[in-house]
Design a protein around this motif. Structure first.
Motif, PDB file in Angstrom:
ATOM      1  N   HIS A 132       1.251  -0.823  -0.162  1.00 28.15           N
ATOM      2  CA  HIS A 132      -0.012   0.175   0.455  1.00 28.15           C
ATOM      3  C   HIS A 132       0.907   1.567   0.141  1.00 28.15           C
ATOM      4  CE1 HIS A 132      -2.922  -2.323   0.998  1.00 28.15           C
ATOM      5  NE2 HIS A 132      -3.867  -1.730   0.340  1.00 28.15           N
ATOM      6  N   PHE A 133       1.847   1.382   0.759  1.00 22.78           N
ATOM      7  CA  PHE A 133       3.063   2.532   0.420  1.00 22.78           C
ATOM      8  C   PHE A 133       3.398   2.318  -0.499  1.00 22.78           C
ATOM      9  CE2 PHE A 133       4.000   2.647   5.493  1.00 22.78           C
ATOM     10  CZ  PHE A 133       4.049   4.643   5.038  1.00 22.78           C
ATOM     11  N   LYS A 134       3.665   1.529  -1.761  1.00 24.29           N
ATOM     12  CA  LYS A 134       3.930   1.622  -2.443  1.00 24.29           C
ATOM     13  C   LYS A 134       3.947   2.700  -3.445  1.00 24.29           C
ATOM     14  CE  LYS A 134       7.458  -2.172  -2.295  1.00 24.29           C
ATOM     15  NZ  LYS A 134       7.840  -3.112  -2.604  1.00 24.29           N
ATOM     16  N   GLU A 135       2.454   2.266  -3.452  1.00 24.79           N
ATOM     17  CA  GLU A 135       0.987   3.218  -4.343  1.00 24.79           C
ATOM     18  C   GLU A 135       0.738   4.664  -3.503  1.00 24.79           C
ATOM     19  OE1 GLU A 135      -0.283   1.901  -7.335  1.00 24.79           O
ATOM     20  OE2 GLU A 135       1.398   0.231  -6.805  1.00 24.79           O
ATOM     21  N   GLY A 136       1.481   4.744  -3.169  1.00 27.93           N
ATOM     22  CA  GLY A 136       0.674   5.769  -2.047  1.00 27.93           C
ATOM     23  C   GLY A 136      -0.843   5.821  -0.972  1.00 27.93           C
ATOM     24  N   THR A 141      -5.702  -1.938  12.139  1.00 27.23           N
ATOM     25  CA  THR A 141      -6.418  -3.949  11.916  1.00 27.23           C
ATOM     26  C   THR A 141      -5.711  -4.614  13.049  1.00 27.23           C
ATOM     27  OG1 THR A 141      -8.092  -2.717   9.900  1.00 27.23           O
ATOM     28  CG2 THR A 141      -7.007  -5.696  11.398  1.00 27.23           C
ATOM     29  N   MET A 142      -4.346  -4.564  12.593  1.00 18.66           N
ATOM     30  CA  MET A 142      -3.210  -5.979  13.208  1.00 18.66           C
ATOM     31  C   MET A 142      -3.321  -5.323  14.473  1.00 18.66           C
ATOM     32  SD  MET A 142       0.141  -4.838  11.680  1.00 18.66           S
ATOM     33  CE  MET A 142       1.396  -5.360  12.572  1.00 18.66           C
ATOM     34  N   ARG A 143      -3.236  -4.407  15.316  1.00 20.76           N
ATOM     35  CA  ARG A 143      -3.555  -4.026  16.343  1.00 20.76           C
ATOM     36  C   ARG A 143      -4.401  -4.667  17.493  1.00 20.76           C
ATOM     37  NH1 ARG A 143      -0.545   1.732  16.730  1.00 20.76           N
ATOM     38  NH2 ARG A 143       1.718   0.736  17.408  1.00 20.76           N
ATOM     39  N   LYS A 144      -6.376  -4.293  16.912  1.00 21.90           N
ATOM     40  CA  LYS A 144      -6.793  -5.244  17.403  1.00 21.90           C
ATOM     41  C   LYS A 144      -6.901  -6.658  17.275  1.00 21.90           C
ATOM     42  CE  LYS A 144      -9.761  -1.686  15.532  1.00 21.90           C
ATOM     43  NZ  LYS A 144     -11.322  -0.902  14.516  1.00 21.90           N
ATOM     44  N   GLN A 145      -5.838  -7.167  16.540  1.00 21.83           N
ATOM     45  CA  GLN A 145      -5.984  -8.435  15.977  1.00 21.83           C
ATOM     46  C   GLN A 145      -4.592  -8.911  17.214  1.00 21.83           C
ATOM     47  OE1 GLN A 145      -7.203 -11.155  14.329  1.00 21.83           O
ATOM     48  NE2 GLN A 145      -8.728  -9.332  13.775  1.00 21.83           N
ATOM     49  N   GLY A 146      -4.218  -7.755  17.861  1.00 23.60           N
ATOM     50  CA  GLY A 146      -3.365  -8.089  18.919  1.00 23.60           C
ATOM     51  C   GLY A 146      -1.828  -8.258  18.526  1.00 23.60           C
ATOM     52  N   ILE A 147      -1.534  -7.981  17.401  1.00 25.32           N
ATOM     53  CA  ILE A 147      -0.417  -8.217  17.056  1.00 25.32           C
ATOM     54  C   ILE A 147       0.325  -6.511  17.032  1.00 25.32           C
ATOM     55  CG2 ILE A 147       1.045  -8.762  14.355  1.00 25.32           C
ATOM     56  CD1 ILE A 147      -1.410 -10.990  13.684  1.00 25.32           C
ATOM     57  N   GLU A 148       1.283  -6.510  17.520  1.00 24.38           N
ATOM     58  CA  GLU A 148       2.160  -5.225  17.407  1.00 24.38           C
ATOM     59  C   GLU A 148       3.270  -5.282  16.433  1.00 24.38           C
ATOM     60  OE1 GLU A 148       2.086  -2.668  18.866  1.00 24.38           O
ATOM     61  OE2 GLU A 148       0.277  -3.374  20.347  1.00 24.38           O
ATOM     62  N   PRO A 149       3.247  -3.992  15.679  1.00 24.93           N
ATOM     63  CA  PRO A 149       4.135  -4.186  14.814  1.00 24.93           C
ATOM     64  C   PRO A 149       5.729  -4.026  15.038  1.00 24.93           C
ATOM     65  CG  PRO A 149       2.776  -1.709  14.817  1.00 24.93           C
ATOM     66  CD  PRO A 149       2.376  -2.482  15.832  1.00 24.93           C
ATOM     67  N   ASP A 150       6.542  -4.306  13.942  1.00 24.50           N
ATOM     68  CA  ASP A 150       8.391  -5.290  14.802  1.00 24.50           C
ATOM     69  C   ASP A 150       9.622  -3.885  13.567  1.00 24.50           C
ATOM     70  OD1 ASP A 150       8.038  -6.105  12.116  1.00 24.50           O
ATOM     71  OD2 ASP A 150       7.809  -8.431  12.990  1.00 24.50           O
ATOM     72  N   VAL A 151       9.808  -4.647  13.865  1.00 21.53           N
ATOM     73  CA  VAL A 151      11.607  -3.735  13.258  1.00 21.53           C
ATOM     74  C   VAL A 151      10.966  -3.729  12.030  1.00 21.53           C
ATOM     75  CG1 VAL A 151      12.696  -5.529  12.728  1.00 21.53           C
ATOM     76  CG2 VAL A 151      13.649  -3.325  12.917  1.00 21.53           C
ATOM     77  N   VAL A 152      10.909  -4.782  10.988  1.00 22.50           N
ATOM     78  CA  VAL A 152      10.031  -4.626  10.164  1.00 22.50           C
ATOM     79  C   VAL A 152       9.058  -3.520   9.180  1.00 22.50           C
ATOM     80  CG1 VAL A 152       9.458  -6.261   7.563  1.00 22.50           C
ATOM     81  CG2 VAL A 152      10.894  -7.009   9.498  1.00 22.50           C
ATOM     82  N   THR A 153       8.347  -3.456  10.244  1.00 24.68           N
ATOM     83  CA  THR A 153       6.732  -2.768  10.264  1.00 24.68           C
ATOM     84  C   THR A 153       7.152  -1.572   9.863  1.00 24.68           C
ATOM     85  OG1 THR A 153       5.455  -4.538  11.328  1.00 24.68           O
ATOM     86  CG2 THR A 153       4.537  -2.308  10.727  1.00 24.68           C
ATOM     87  N   TYR A 154       7.976  -0.799  10.669  1.00 28.22           N
ATOM     88  CA  TYR A 154       8.619   0.297  10.960  1.00 28.22           C
ATOM     89  C   TYR A 154       9.262   0.244   9.704  1.00 28.22           C
ATOM     90  CZ  TYR A 154       6.116   0.734  15.493  1.00 28.22           C
ATOM     91  OH  TYR A 154       5.107   0.775  16.533  1.00 28.22           O
ATOM     92  N   SER A 155      10.582  -0.500   9.762  1.00 20.41           N
ATOM     93  CA  SER A 155      11.420   0.154   9.064  1.00 20.41           C
ATOM     94  C   SER A 155      10.546   0.006   7.238  1.00 20.41           C
ATOM     95  CB  SER A 155      12.147  -1.445   8.376  1.00 20.41           C
ATOM     96  OG  SER A 155      13.308  -1.322   9.490  1.00 20.41           O
ATOM     97  N   ILE A 156       9.695   0.177   6.938  1.00 21.85           N
ATOM     98  CA  ILE A 156       9.149  -0.166   5.832  1.00 21.85           C
ATOM     99  C   ILE A 156       8.035   1.165   5.737  1.00 21.85           C
ATOM    100  CG2 ILE A 156       7.023  -0.843   4.506  1.00 21.85           C
ATOM    101  CD1 ILE A 156       6.990  -3.772   5.932  1.00 21.85           C
ATOM    102  N   LEU A 157       7.573   1.705   7.035  1.00 21.40           N
ATOM    103  CA  LEU A 157       6.881   2.799   7.289  1.00 21.40           C
ATOM    104  C   LEU A 157       8.107   4.337   6.872  1.00 21.40           C
ATOM    105  CD1 LEU A 157       4.716   2.735   9.941  1.00 21.40           C
ATOM    106  CD2 LEU A 157       4.205   2.487   7.942  1.00 21.40           C
ATOM    107  N   VAL A 158       9.542   4.083   7.582  1.00 27.85           N
ATOM    108  CA  VAL A 158      10.468   4.320   7.190  1.00 27.85           C
ATOM    109  C   VAL A 158      10.885   5.082   6.241  1.00 27.85           C
ATOM    110  CG1 VAL A 158      12.916   4.758   8.331  1.00 27.85           C
ATOM    111  CG2 VAL A 158      11.077   4.124  10.370  1.00 27.85           C
ATOM    112  N   ASP A 159      10.830   3.971   5.310  1.00 24.69           N
ATOM    113  CA  ASP A 159      11.432   3.526   4.363  1.00 24.69           C
ATOM    114  C   ASP A 159      10.130   4.483   2.780  1.00 24.69           C
ATOM    115  OD1 ASP A 159      12.530   2.542   1.369  1.00 24.69           O
ATOM    116  OD2 ASP A 159      11.281   1.859   0.967  1.00 24.69           O
ATOM    117  N   ALA A 160       9.575   4.432   3.574  1.00 23.83           N
ATOM    118  CA  ALA A 160       7.919   5.385   2.813  1.00 23.83           C
ATOM    119  C   ALA A 160       8.521   6.667   2.665  1.00 23.83           C
ATOM    120  CB  ALA A 160       7.117   4.369   3.213  1.00 23.83           C
TER     121      ALA A 160
END
Length: 371
Positions: A286-290, A301-320
């Motif tokens: 989704h980030f690649k498509e802006g 949604t992922m937080r509601k499922q009890g899944i917290e962002p990890d280093v990969v998630t944050y790195s994707i955000l930083v890169d974007a």
């Protein structure tokens, strides 16, 4: 039985010890010095225990039966000391202990696991010569050995010969061929084989379907994969996380982010919890498509499922954000990571370094890296 599979069968059994003996001896000596995994069987905790029992057995008179020997061979196979087992079988033969189908199957499996399927066929020839009837396990082991060596055509031929001589393949045999076809990229043949399984009375399970769906997705045949997915659902076979992961990944690769999100929601509705890998793949796509707002929805949604962002998630955000020139926003994300106890890795920092250098912000970068 003597005329079975002439195109790939080697009857020169003696050479499997003569030409392999030196190599096996070296391997077995190494294996004997390596401790096996603890609690791998109730009887033996490591390979030394099993070898000690074997030594006692070969010193007995009269010698124990082959059934007693296989009780020692099997745990060592589970410990993956295949060369050791080959060496032990050699000693048994020298001492005159006659093999049965089970011990022959153990020996064949060891050769196949060692990458010497041709020696496995030599053992098979010995079985026929001695009048020991092979069973489904014998054929399946050889088929698996051929598949491991990517000799899929020969494996399929052996499978057909097996059926032609009156043996009924089990689900393991079918799954072995199917997996081999998929690993070598024979997607069309794999789809046909899936249908053939059902025609012959073996209902493919979710593992079989997921294997072929994954193969189709990797080949870029997403529409065919979705057709197979629909067929599976109609037959009442419930998809699992592997099935969904294959399809979502393929949809993201083909720019179908909205369809991938719908499939994610379907997973949740079916009480199948997406893992962090799926969420990270969707966020990246989704980030690649802006589609920044959609990304925020996915994170919620992922937080509601009890899944917290990890280093990969944050790195994707930083890169974007770095690629969009929003460096201060990327820095805020790194700060948030640290506050949450998630240490940025070298990938994260490289993204920041590249972004600051492109913008001529080297002094600010030094401050960021030291705080």
């Amino acid at each position: 039985m003597g005329k079975l599979i002439p195109s790939i069968f080697h009857s020169s059994f003696p050479r499997y010890f003569n030409t392999f003996a030196t190599h096996i001896q070296a391997l077995s000596e190494n294996s004997m010095s390596v401790r096996g995994n603890p609690k791998i069987s109730d009887r033996f905790h490591n390979v030394e225990d099993a070898l000690a029992s074997f030594k006692k057995m070969i010193d007995k008179y009269p010698l124990p039966s082959v059934l007693e020997f296989t009780k020692i061979l099997s745990p060592i196979v589970r410990m993956k000391h295949y060369a050791t087992v080959v060496s032990m079988c050699r000693q048994m033969e020298v001492l005159g202990v006659p093999h049965n189908v089970y011990s022959f199957n153990i020996l064949i499996n060891c050769f196949c696991q060692l990458g010497h399927t041709d020696f496995g066929f030599s053992v098979f020839g010995k079985m026929l010569k001695l009048g020991v009837e092979p069973d489904v396990v014998t054929f399946t082991t050889l088929i698996n050995g051929l598949c491991k060596q990517r000799k899929i055509s020969q494996a399929a031929s052996l499978f057909d010969e097996m059926i032609g001589t009156g043996y009924q393949p089990n689900l393991i045999a079918y799954s072995t061929i199917l997996n081999g076809l998929c690993k070598t990229g024979n997607t069309k043949r794999a789809v046909r084989f899936l249908s053939m399984m059902e025609e012959r009375g073996f209902k493919p399970d979710i593992v079989a379907y997921s294997t072929v769906i994954d193969c189709l997705c990797k080949k870029g045949s997403l529409n065919e994969a979705l057709d197979l997915f629909s067929e599976m659902m109609v037959k009442g076979i419930r998809p699992n996380i592997v099935t969904y992961t294959c399809l979502i990944h393929a949809m993201c690769n083909s720019g179908q982010q909205k369809q991938a999100t719908r499939l994610l929601n379907e997973m949740v509705d079916n009480n199948i919890s997406p893992n962090i890998f799926i969420y990270n793949r969707l966020i990246d796509a989704h980030f690649k498509e802006g589609m920044i707002f959609e990304v925020l929805d996915i994170v919620n949604t992922m937080r509601k499922q009890g899944i917290e962002p990890d280093v990969v998630t944050y790195s994707i955000l930083v890169d974007a954000y770095c690629k969009k020139g929003m460096i201060s926003k990327a820095e805020d994300i790194v700060d948030s990571m640290k506050k949450l106890g998630i240490e940025p890795d070298v990938v994260t920092y490289n993204m920041l370094v590249n972004a600051h250098c492109k913008e001529g912000m080297v002094p600010k970068l030094k401050i960021l890296l030291t705080r």
